[in-house]
Design a protein around this motif. Structure first.
Motif, short mmCIF file in Angstrom:
data_model
loop_
_atom_site.label_atom_id
_atom_site.label_comp_id
_atom_site.label_asym_id
_atom_site.label_seq_id
_atom_site.Cartn_x
_atom_site.Cartn_y
_atom_site.Cartn_z
N LEU A 31 45.18 36.81 35.22
CA LEU A 31 44.22 37.33 36.00
C LEU A 31 44.42 37.03 37.32
O LEU A 31 44.04 37.81 38.14
CB LEU A 31 43.05 36.29 35.49
CG LEU A 31 42.37 36.50 34.27
CD1 LEU A 31 41.43 35.65 33.88
CD2 LEU A 31 41.92 37.80 33.89
N ALA A 32 45.36 36.18 37.76
CA ALA A 32 45.55 36.16 39.38
C ALA A 32 46.24 37.25 39.71
O ALA A 32 46.08 37.93 40.73
CB ALA A 32 46.30 34.73 39.42
N ASP A 33 47.31 37.65 38.97
CA ASP A 33 47.89 38.94 39.28
C ASP A 33 47.12 40.16 38.90
O ASP A 33 47.35 41.15 40.02
CB ASP A 33 49.29 39.13 38.15
CG ASP A 33 50.61 37.99 38.69
OD1 ASP A 33 50.17 37.38 39.74
OD2 ASP A 33 51.31 37.81 37.70
N LEU A 34 46.07 40.08 38.30
CA LEU A 34 45.29 41.05 38.23
C LEU A 34 44.58 41.18 39.41
O LEU A 34 44.32 42.78 40.01
CB LEU A 34 44.51 41.01 37.00
CG LEU A 34 43.20 42.22 36.71
CD1 LEU A 34 43.67 43.40 36.73
CD2 LEU A 34 42.38 41.76 35.64
N GLN A 35 44.10 40.27 39.84
CA GLN A 35 43.16 40.24 41.22
C GLN A 35 43.96 40.68 42.15
O GLN A 35 43.52 41.59 43.27
CB GLN A 35 42.49 38.94 41.35
CG GLN A 35 41.51 38.75 42.43
CD GLN A 35 40.49 39.84 42.40
OE1 GLN A 35 39.48 39.03 41.82
NE2 GLN A 35 40.32 40.88 42.91
N GLN A 36 45.09 40.06 42.37
CA GLN A 36 45.92 40.76 43.69
C GLN A 36 46.33 42.02 43.33
O GLN A 36 46.32 42.83 44.60
CB GLN A 36 47.17 39.80 43.47
CG GLN A 36 48.04 40.04 44.70
CD GLN A 36 49.35 39.12 44.63
OE1 GLN A 36 50.04 38.95 43.81
NE2 GLN A 36 49.91 38.81 45.99
N ALA A 37 46.53 42.64 42.11
CA ALA A 37 47.00 44.11 42.39
C ALA A 37 45.69 45.00 42.48
O ALA A 37 45.71 46.01 43.41
CB ALA A 37 47.38 44.44 40.84
N ILE A 38 44.68 44.43 42.05
CA ILE A 38 43.42 45.29 42.35
C ILE A 38 43.03 45.28 43.96
O ILE A 38 42.67 46.28 44.60
CB ILE A 38 42.12 44.46 41.73
CG1 ILE A 38 42.24 44.78 40.00
CG2 ILE A 38 40.88 44.94 42.12
CD1 ILE A 38 41.19 44.13 39.38
N SER A 39 43.44 44.12 44.63
CA SER A 39 43.06 43.89 45.99
C SER A 39 43.92 44.85 46.91
O SER A 39 43.68 45.25 47.87
CB SER A 39 43.39 42.49 46.42
OG SER A 39 42.39 41.33 45.74
N LYS A 40 45.13 45.19 46.32
CA LYS A 40 45.94 46.04 46.92
C LYS A 40 46.05 47.55 46.36
O LYS A 40 46.78 48.11 46.98
CB LYS A 40 47.40 45.44 46.78
CG LYS A 40 47.64 44.05 47.48
CD LYS A 40 49.14 43.58 46.99
CE LYS A 40 49.38 42.04 47.93
NZ LYS A 40 50.71 41.67 47.61
N ALA A 41 45.15 47.71 45.33
CA ALA A 41 45.36 49.06 44.85
C ALA A 41 44.81 50.21 45.84
O ALA A 41 44.37 50.16 46.62
CB ALA A 41 44.07 49.15 43.69
N ARG A 42 45.81 51.28 45.43
CA ARG A 42 45.53 52.43 46.41
C ARG A 42 45.26 53.62 45.27
O ARG A 42 45.66 53.60 44.28
CB ARG A 42 46.87 52.81 47.11
CG ARG A 42 47.33 51.92 48.12
CD ARG A 42 48.60 51.89 48.70
NE ARG A 42 49.19 51.06 49.90
CZ ARG A 42 48.87 51.19 51.16
NH1 ARG A 42 48.61 52.46 51.51
NH2 ARG A 42 49.08 50.37 51.89
N ILE A 60 36.06 38.66 38.47
CA ILE A 60 37.29 39.28 39.09
C ILE A 60 36.59 40.34 39.96
O ILE A 60 35.73 41.24 39.60
CB ILE A 60 37.80 40.20 37.88
CG1 ILE A 60 38.78 39.53 36.97
CG2 ILE A 60 39.11 41.35 38.51
CD1 ILE A 60 39.57 38.44 37.38
N THR A 61 36.88 40.56 41.30
CA THR A 61 36.28 41.57 42.29
C THR A 61 36.90 42.63 42.30
O THR A 61 38.13 42.57 42.72
CB THR A 61 35.96 40.70 43.65
OG1 THR A 61 35.30 39.40 43.28
CG2 THR A 61 35.19 41.60 44.61
N ILE A 62 36.17 43.88 42.27
CA ILE A 62 36.64 45.07 42.35
C ILE A 62 35.99 45.71 43.57
O ILE A 62 34.91 46.03 43.48
CB ILE A 62 36.53 45.65 41.05
CG1 ILE A 62 37.38 45.11 40.03
CG2 ILE A 62 37.21 47.29 41.49
CD1 ILE A 62 36.88 45.69 38.73
N ASN A 63 36.81 45.81 44.59
CA ASN A 63 35.96 46.79 46.01
C ASN A 63 37.09 47.79 46.45
O ASN A 63 36.76 48.12 47.70
CB ASN A 63 35.85 45.77 46.94
CG ASN A 63 36.82 44.97 47.75
OD1 ASN A 63 38.08 45.06 47.02
ND2 ASN A 63 36.72 44.20 48.59
N CYS A 64 38.08 48.33 45.69
CA CYS A 64 39.12 49.29 46.10
C CYS A 64 38.40 50.68 45.93
O CYS A 64 37.53 50.84 44.84
CB CYS A 64 40.32 48.87 45.21
SG CYS A 64 40.30 49.04 43.34
#
Length: 453
Positions: A31-42, A60-64
């Motif tokens: 889940l930590a890697d999931l959140q990090q990937a979401i935070s950097k998603a393009r 899990i916060t999604i603001n991308c």
């Protein structure tokens, strides 16, 4: 020389900043890697969470933000393969847009998966929702979202499978809720346990311009209302309600359209509010078919939004009711205001004990050319209805592609609203002579939900 070096160093940084980033596939297993990937998603990225059981401490916060042509995809590796349990779900917050979430099983504490105001153009698809405790499985407050091919199942608590909200007094707009399977909602003891609650009384005078279509509701009995619409300008079509003890209700709001839905072994459809169109629905083996609400207030003249707003100017036409105990009914209410200017025209009733039972004021009602076959009593359906027991050939609803509007999307009446099968938009209903246009068909569980193709 030092100045030249600094110049080329700055130039190199500038050039690197202009190199485009390319979409990629990012596979994660925590889940930590999931959140990090979401935070950097393009835009165009696909984030895949490995199958397994995951326990959340927080949301899990999604603001991308993706783009119209390149959505960001966040998915489990296989349908239902990644199970999200614990205290947190998926929270889409502004400015999230063009994000697709799929294949997860949400088994966490209820009311923790939602789309907040300021989010737009996101999609939940092919997910399984089976959460724990009181609250909503999914809450929608952003605009232009699509909720499709999900399974909402096994709820035995207060709250809803889906609750639609908004911001201020404006309901969420331009939503599409389609091909979902709502299954097994156990009876609760209080109010607030609908399978789908579309709005609240405070949102009811705002228009949503949303569509609810091709959904299957089975074995849902949370409270007396199965679907509770508390908003204006909502189209509900091509849905199937089977073996549900709760009732499909237009509870607050105006200008809704309910057509081509299939009801079997359920309390049917109840109507409050003004200017609704009810046509081409099929009711079989229902205790009630169409229940015209007996109002206890009139919002247009100052009654509270929480009242049972007297139905005014309702069109009920081309519906078929078979083996229904009360095909057309208005129930009693002490000091009830009844309903006004209701047109009941060219409906077909088969094998029912009584055509109509109206237990409240009904001024301005128009009954015409309703077909009665093996109906024991007309009840409160007047004799001058021209219903003579023979088949009426002129049962025809023509949906014209016109820029006129019956109320849907009053802020943008030119916008077309096609269904997910690409059928023509509804913008005006014309009644004329011709063959019966009847399109309500019963859905099966293989056509909807997370495992449907």
């Amino acid at each position: 020389m030092k100045n030249i070096a600094v110049f080329f160093s700055a130039l190199g940084i500038a050039m690197l900043s202009q190199i485009p980033s390319y979409a990629g596939t990012i596979k994660v297993s925590t889940l930590a890697d999931l959140q990090q990937a979401i935070s950097k998603a393009r835009p165009g990225d696909e984030i895949i969470l490995a199958d397994g059981n995951y326990t959340t401490d927080n949301d899990i916060t999604i603001n991308c933000s993706g783009s119209e042509k390149n959505h960001i995809i966040i998915r489990a590796n296989t349908t239902g393969g990644a199970v999200i349990s614990g205290n947190g779900g998926f929270q889409l917050i502004a400015p999230a847009q063009y994000v697709d979430i799929s294949n997860f099983k949400f088994a966490h504490k209820a009311s923790h998966t939602k789309t907040a105001p300021g989010t737009s153009w996101c999609q939940f698809t092919h997910n399984i929702f089976e959460e724990t405790g009181d609250g909503e499985y999914l809450l929608l407050a952003g605009n232009n979202h699509r909720i499709s091919y999900n399974t909402f199942q096994h709820k035995n608590s207060m709250g809803r499978f889906i609750a639609v909200r908004g911001q201020g007094s404006q309901i969420a707009e331009n939503l599409q809720i389609d091909h979902n399977y709502f299954y097994d909602f156990k009876p609760q003891t209080g109010n607030g346990a609908e399978a789908l609650q579309f709005g609240l009384s405070g949102f009811s005078m705002s228009g949503s311009n949303s569509v609810v279509e091709y959904n299957l509701f089975e074995e849902c009995a949370g409270e007396n209302e199965l679907i509770s619409v508390k908003s204006s300008d909502v189209i509900l079509r091509y849905n199937t309600v089977r073996n549900c003890k709760a009732q499909f209700t237009l509870r607050h709001g105006n200008y809704c359209q309910v057509y081509s839905n299939y009801f079997t072994n359920t309390p049917g459809l109840r109507i409050f509010g003004d200017h609704h169109l009810i046509h081409d629905n099929y009711f079989t083996d229902c205790d009630m078919g169409i229940n015209i609400g007996n109002g206890d207030g009139e919002v247009a003249t100052g009654s509270l939004l929480t009242c049972h707003d007297r139905p005014d100017s309702i069109l009920i036409t081309a519906n078929i009711m078979v083996c229904c105990k009360h095909p057309i009914i208005m129930t009693e209410r002490k000091d009830g205001l009844g309903a006004t200017a209701v047109t009941i025209i060219k409906n077909q009733l088969y094998d029912c004990p009584e055509a109509a039972s109206i237990k409240g004021p009904f001024p301005g009602a128009k009954w015409q050319n309703n077909q009665l076959t093996q109906v024991s009593s007309r009840g409160d359906m007047p004799e001058d209805d021209n219903s003579n027991g023979t088949r009426v050939s002129a049962v025809f609803i023509h949906v014209a592609e016109s820029k006129k509007t019956t109320g849907t999307n009053k802020s943008n009446p030119d916008k077309a609203t096609k269904d997910t099968n690409g059928n023509s938009p509804i913008s005006v209903v014309e009644i004329g002579n011709g063959k019966t246009r009847f399109s309500a068909t019963a859905l099966t569980s293989t056509q909807v939900g997370a495992n449907a193709k």
